[in-house]
Design an enzyme around this catalytic site. Structure first.
Site, PDB file in Angstrom:
ATOM      1  N   GLU A  14       0.818  -1.210   0.000  1.00 48.44           N
ATOM      2  CA  GLU A  14       0.000   0.000   0.000  1.00 48.44           C
ATOM      3  C   GLU A  14       0.854   1.263   0.000  1.00 48.44           C
ATOM      4  OE1 GLU A  14      -2.726   1.344  -0.378  1.00 48.44           O
ATOM      5  OE2 GLU A  14      -4.386  -0.052   0.013  1.00 48.44           O
ATOM      6  N   ASN A 149     -10.220   5.487   1.257  1.00 47.06           N
ATOM      7  CA  ASN A 149      -9.156   5.324   0.268  1.00 47.06           C
ATOM      8  C   ASN A 149      -9.220   6.487  -0.721  1.00 47.06           C
ATOM      9  OD1 ASN A 149      -7.258   2.989   0.219  1.00 47.06           O
ATOM     10  ND2 ASN A 149      -9.130   1.826   0.618  1.00 47.06           N
ATOM     11  N   ASP A 201      -9.901   1.644  -4.636  1.00 46.05           N
ATOM     12  CA  ASP A 201      -8.824   1.629  -3.647  1.00 46.05           C
ATOM     13  C   ASP A 201      -7.983   2.896  -3.828  1.00 46.05           C
ATOM     14  OD1 ASP A 201      -6.928   0.685  -1.676  1.00 46.05           O
ATOM     15  OD2 ASP A 201      -7.561  -1.341  -2.145  1.00 46.05           O
TER      16      ASP A 201
END
Length: 290
Positions: A14, A149, A201
């Site tokens: 991430e 996100n 995302d």
């Protein structure tokens, strides 16, 4: 369009961020409690953190700022493999079972991230978005989030994007953004991924002002124009792309992290980190200035 597998595998990769001064990308593997660095020569190395970090961004003075399990922290990485962390602020709502998630700096160098309840199956909409700037950690700016996100800003900084990737939401919002105060307003739906594929995302805005979102569970990157129209799709070799950003000397290279899906067909690529050239130029994210 070449896709280069960095042969780095993460459980939950991430928050890739390009540090122009260091000529390197940084990102995290959340459950592994690890931060990674990749330089332009292709050399990758990692450091172990004392707790999970959901996001990182370079700091103008050097080092990183991170949203972690127990607050926002300064993070200094040393060549001998050690790490030093200093607490910058802890929101009152950051209780058991929670942590910070996606984060990014705005064009003025303020750092933003939201809290989330880690057990997504509980569907608790208790996440709150925070800003870190010269006044320290703000009060909640946006509340009621399930799994925040998709933070990014338009080239002029006057539009802020934010998404909720939980299966019960799948929305991307746009806000008017006051660049002088760092206050968003006029929240509206920018894109509903229920009308497309996957869950929204991590994201990034390119030099054309278009918004690239990782379509988690759909194995794709989707590009939306500033008017919210889908105009491009790039398929990636893993099922769960998690975040993308531009970097490299000319800002034409995109790095994409991913999450292990556990599906047999995703065994080879799931959790990989790739570099690709999407044919457009990105924007340099500001380092955290505070």
């Amino acid at each position: 369009m070449a896709k280069i597998n960095l042969t780095v595998h993460c459980a939950t990769g991430e928050s890739p961020a390009w540090d122009a001064a260091a000529r390197a990308w940084y990102w995290v593997d959340i459950p592994a409690k690890r931060v990674w660095r990749l330089d332009t020569a292709g050399k990758a190395r990692s450091w172990d953190l004392p707790e999970m970090a959901g996001c990182v961004a370079p700091r103008a003075r050097g080092g990183l700022i991170a949203g972690m399990e127990t607050g926002m922290y300064d993070v200094d990485l040393f060549d001998n493999g050690t790490v030093a962390t200093t607490l910058l602020g802890k929101p009152a709502d950051l209780g058991a079972g929670m942590r910070f998630n996606d984060g990014r700096t705005d064009r003025q160098g303020r750092f933003w991230s939201s809290t989330m309840f880690m057990d997504m199956s509980a569907a608790k909409n208790i996440g709150q978005l925070y800003r870190y700037d010269g006044n320290g950690l703000s009060q909640p700016v946006v509340s009621g989030l399930l799994t925040q996100n998709g933070l990014s800003w338009s080239p002029d900084g006057k539009t802020m994007y934010l998404s909720d990737s939980h299966p019960k939401s799948r929305l991307v919002w746009a806000f008017d953004y006051d660049t002088a105060t760092g206050i968003p307003s006029n929240r509206r739906v920018f894109a509903n991924l229920a009308d497309h594929v996957g869950r929204p995302d991590g994201a990034v805005v390119d030099a054309d002002g278009c918004y690239w979102i990782c379509a988690n569970d759909a194995g794709a990157l989707l590009r939306f124009t500033p008017q919210g129209k889908l105009d491009r799709r790039i398929d990636v070799p893993f099922a769960k792309p998690s975040m993308c950003t531009f970097g490299g000397p000319d800002l034409r290279t995109m790095i994409v992290t991913s999450i292990v899906s556990g599906k047999p067909e995703d065994a080879e690529w799931g959790g990989s980190v790739i570099l690709l050239n999407p044919g457009v130029q990105g924007l340099a994210d500001a380092s955290c200035a505070f």
